[in-house]
Motif scaffolding. Structure first.
Motif, short mmCIF file in Angstrom:
data_model
loop_
_atom_site.label_atom_id
_atom_site.label_comp_id
_atom_site.label_asym_id
_atom_site.label_seq_id
_atom_site.Cartn_x
_atom_site.Cartn_y
_atom_site.Cartn_z
N UNK A 1 1.00 -1.50 0.06
CA UNK A 1 -0.04 0.07 0.05
C UNK A 1 0.90 1.23 0.06
N UNK A 2 2.10 1.21 0.61
CA UNK A 2 3.02 2.28 0.87
C UNK A 2 3.41 2.50 -0.63
N UNK B 1 -7.85 3.29 -0.93
CA UNK B 1 -9.03 4.13 -0.80
C UNK B 1 -8.72 5.01 0.50
N UNK B 2 -9.13 6.34 0.07
CA UNK B 2 -8.62 7.62 0.92
C UNK B 2 -9.67 7.59 2.10
N UNK B 3 -11.18 7.27 1.51
CA UNK B 3 -12.12 7.57 2.68
C UNK B 3 -11.80 6.26 3.68
N UNK B 4 -11.40 4.85 3.16
CA UNK B 4 -11.26 3.92 3.96
C UNK B 4 -10.30 3.97 4.86
N UNK B 5 -9.22 4.98 4.55
CA UNK B 5 -7.98 5.33 5.24
C UNK B 5 -8.27 5.83 6.65
N UNK B 6 -9.16 6.87 6.54
CA UNK B 6 -9.62 7.61 7.66
C UNK B 6 -10.70 6.75 8.51
N UNK C 1 -10.56 5.51 12.52
CA UNK C 1 -11.42 6.06 13.30
C UNK C 1 -12.28 4.82 13.92
N UNK C 2 -12.64 3.97 13.09
CA UNK C 2 -13.55 2.95 13.74
C UNK C 2 -12.76 1.74 14.14
N UNK C 3 -11.58 1.28 13.59
CA UNK C 3 -10.80 0.07 13.94
C UNK C 3 -9.41 0.41 14.56
N UNK C 4 -9.09 1.62 14.73
CA UNK C 4 -7.52 2.09 15.01
C UNK C 4 -6.91 1.35 14.17
N UNK C 5 -7.14 1.07 12.78
CA UNK C 5 -6.30 0.34 11.90
C UNK C 5 -5.43 1.47 10.86
N UNK C 6 -4.35 1.35 10.66
CA UNK C 6 -3.71 2.44 9.91
C UNK C 6 -3.12 2.20 8.42
N UNK C 7 -3.58 0.61 7.94
CA UNK C 7 -3.15 0.23 6.91
C UNK C 7 -3.29 1.17 5.57
N UNK C 8 -4.68 1.48 5.34
CA UNK C 8 -4.74 2.29 4.21
C UNK C 8 -4.39 3.71 4.37
N UNK C 9 -4.29 4.10 5.80
CA UNK C 9 -3.86 5.39 5.88
C UNK C 9 -2.43 5.45 5.77
N UNK D 1 1.51 8.35 2.32
CA UNK D 1 2.74 8.18 1.31
C UNK D 1 2.51 9.08 0.05
N UNK D 2 1.04 9.04 -0.30
CA UNK D 2 0.64 9.78 -1.54
C UNK D 2 1.16 11.17 -1.23
N UNK D 3 0.74 11.77 -0.12
CA UNK D 3 0.87 13.13 0.20
C UNK D 3 2.57 13.42 0.30
#
Lengths: 73, 364
Positions: free
Chosen positions: B14-15, B225-230, B234-242, B247-249
């Motif tokens: 993902x990175x 997915x950028x929405x899934x990232x946040x 928020x929902x699961x404290x998972x940073x995978x998509x984030x 990295x994109x930014x």
């Protein structure tokens, strides 16, 4: 006896939400999660691992997968 | 199963996909795409709506090959890795309406989540308010998800159902090839073109299409997915998509620095306005609509490419929503929000809340 979570046909993040709810409810033991996309398979496995559950056998079932996750004691 | 493990679904996967998108989005701008708009799914869907004549904003008309590439690249990846699954029937009308509202909100801010990141990475401070709004909207969405919000199950269906949207994209590509832009002409055949403004700015067809195909392929594999990232944070404290989003930014920022596209400030940023409250409000609406529909505009394109007919309906909602937003004066311009932009945000927000509150169902 494994609890069964049927998340087939549901889109993100429902399969993970349902798995997490079942993990919270049962605490330990075995849960079988049914999903129908590879994305859900990966997401459910990742979520289970993050909760300290072991991801066991993943078998193809119909168009999707049956994922066995477990936690002892 | 004996199938190769999906390397792109790993942390480094993902990175690397985030890095690829960040670098090439900034380069697409360098090669001709509009300012801080190397890739913007909302803006490009809107430009496609313009190219088809669905709105009258003559500065934003172009059949964007990137969007076509996203869908076809995802289709190719899905077939290559045996993941193409034709499915549809999870409340399509709701997904259409959410697409419309998502577009209205995004066009008040002037960008999808990808462009919000690209704007920030190029120094546009207004993007901070947009990103804050996006996170706020997604946070509201997670409350609905926790409360049982659910659009119900999709069903497996004929393979050709999943092919319809990619075929539409193929048709768009053929139109773009048969009726290319001509110097000084606002129309060629059935396609409308812009003579000035963002719609008149575009990278060479081959660059746009090839990068679009590559991004579509990689994003299908990595589930970017950028929405899934946040949402997952928020929902699961998972940073995978984030991690992918971050990295994109970072890589877009570095690329912008290197090619001289980093200009920090708030005023006079390209295709942006400085009305902070509405930059925020527009993206609250968009973020909530994305969360309720289960994906950012980019992700909806990749899902549509792998056979998800409901995601395709969301995209069609966005394209029609662009027409409504511009025709009703709800879309912003560099001078600020449109005459009915504020009303658009309020009505869209109330409508999304109505959807969130009333569509709870047990997944039977």
């Amino acid at each position: 006896m494994a609890q069964i979570v049927d998340a087939r046909g549901l889109s993100c993040p429902q399969p993970v939400l349902m798995t997490m709810q079942e993990i919270k409810k049962t605490g330990k033991g075995q849960i079988e999660v049914l999903v129908d996309t590879d994305t859900s398979k990966e997401n459910v496995s990742r979520a289970a691992a993050s909760q300290g559950w072991q991801v066991g056998n993943i078998s193809a079932e119909g168009e999707g997968y049956r994922i066995l996750i477990k936690k002892d004691a | 199963m004996g199938r190769l493990k999906n390397v792109f679904a790993t942390r480094w996967g993902i990175i690397s996909v985030g890095a690829f998108i960040g670098v090439f989005a900034a380069l697409l701008q360098k090669w001709g795409n509009p300012g801080n708009m190397g890739i913007c799914v909302a803006c490009f869907d809107r430009d496609i709506a313009g190219a088809l004549g669905l709105h009258r904003a003559d500065v934003v008309q172009y059949m964007r090959p990137e969007i076509i590439g996203f869908v076809l690249g995802s289709l190719f990846a899905a077939y290559l890795f045996k993941e193409f699954r034709s499915r549809a029937g999870s409340a399509p009308i709701v997904r259409f309406v959410l697409g419309v509202f998502a577009m209205i909100g995004a066009l008040v801010f002037l960008g999808c989540p990808w462009r919000a990141l690209l704007r920030l990475s190029a120094g546009d401070g207004n993007a901070i308010f947009g990103l804050a709004g996006l996170i706020g909207g997604i946070w509201i969405g997670t409350l609905f998800l926790k409360g049982g919000y659910n659009l119900g199950r999709a069903d497996k269906t004929h393979t050709s159902v999943g092919w319809l949207f990619p075929l539409i994209m193929l048709a768009f590509l053929i139109l773009r090839l048969v009726f290319p832009p001509l110097d000084g002409q606002a129309r060629n055949g059935v396609l409308f073109y812009s003579l000035k403004g963002p719609g008149s700015m575009y990278a060479p067809l081959a660059a746009s299409l090839l990068i679009g195909l590559a991004v579509g392929f990689l994003a299908q594999r990595s589930r970017f997915c950028t929405m899934g990232a946040f949402r997952d944070l928020i929902l699961f404290r998972q940073n995978h998509l984030f991690l992918g989003l971050l990295t994109l930014a970072v890589f877009a920022f570095l690329t912008n620095l290197i090619v001289g596209q980093f200009h920090p400030g708030f005023a006079a940023q390209p295709v942006a306005h400085t009305m902070s409250l509405w930059n925020f409000g527009g993206m609250v609406v968009a973020g909530l609509a994305f969360a309720l529909a289960g994906g950012c505009p980019g992700r909806q394109l990749f899902l549509a490419g792998e056979g998800d007919g409901d995601a395709a309906v969301f995209v069609l909602g966005m394209i029609v929503g662009a027409g409504i937003a511009h025709n009703f004066g709800m879309a912003s311009s560099p001078s600020g929000v449109g005459p009915h932009g504020v009303a658009g945000v309020i009505i869209s927000l109330l409508s999304c809340l109505f959807i969130g509150f009333t569509m709870r169902q047990k997944a039977a």
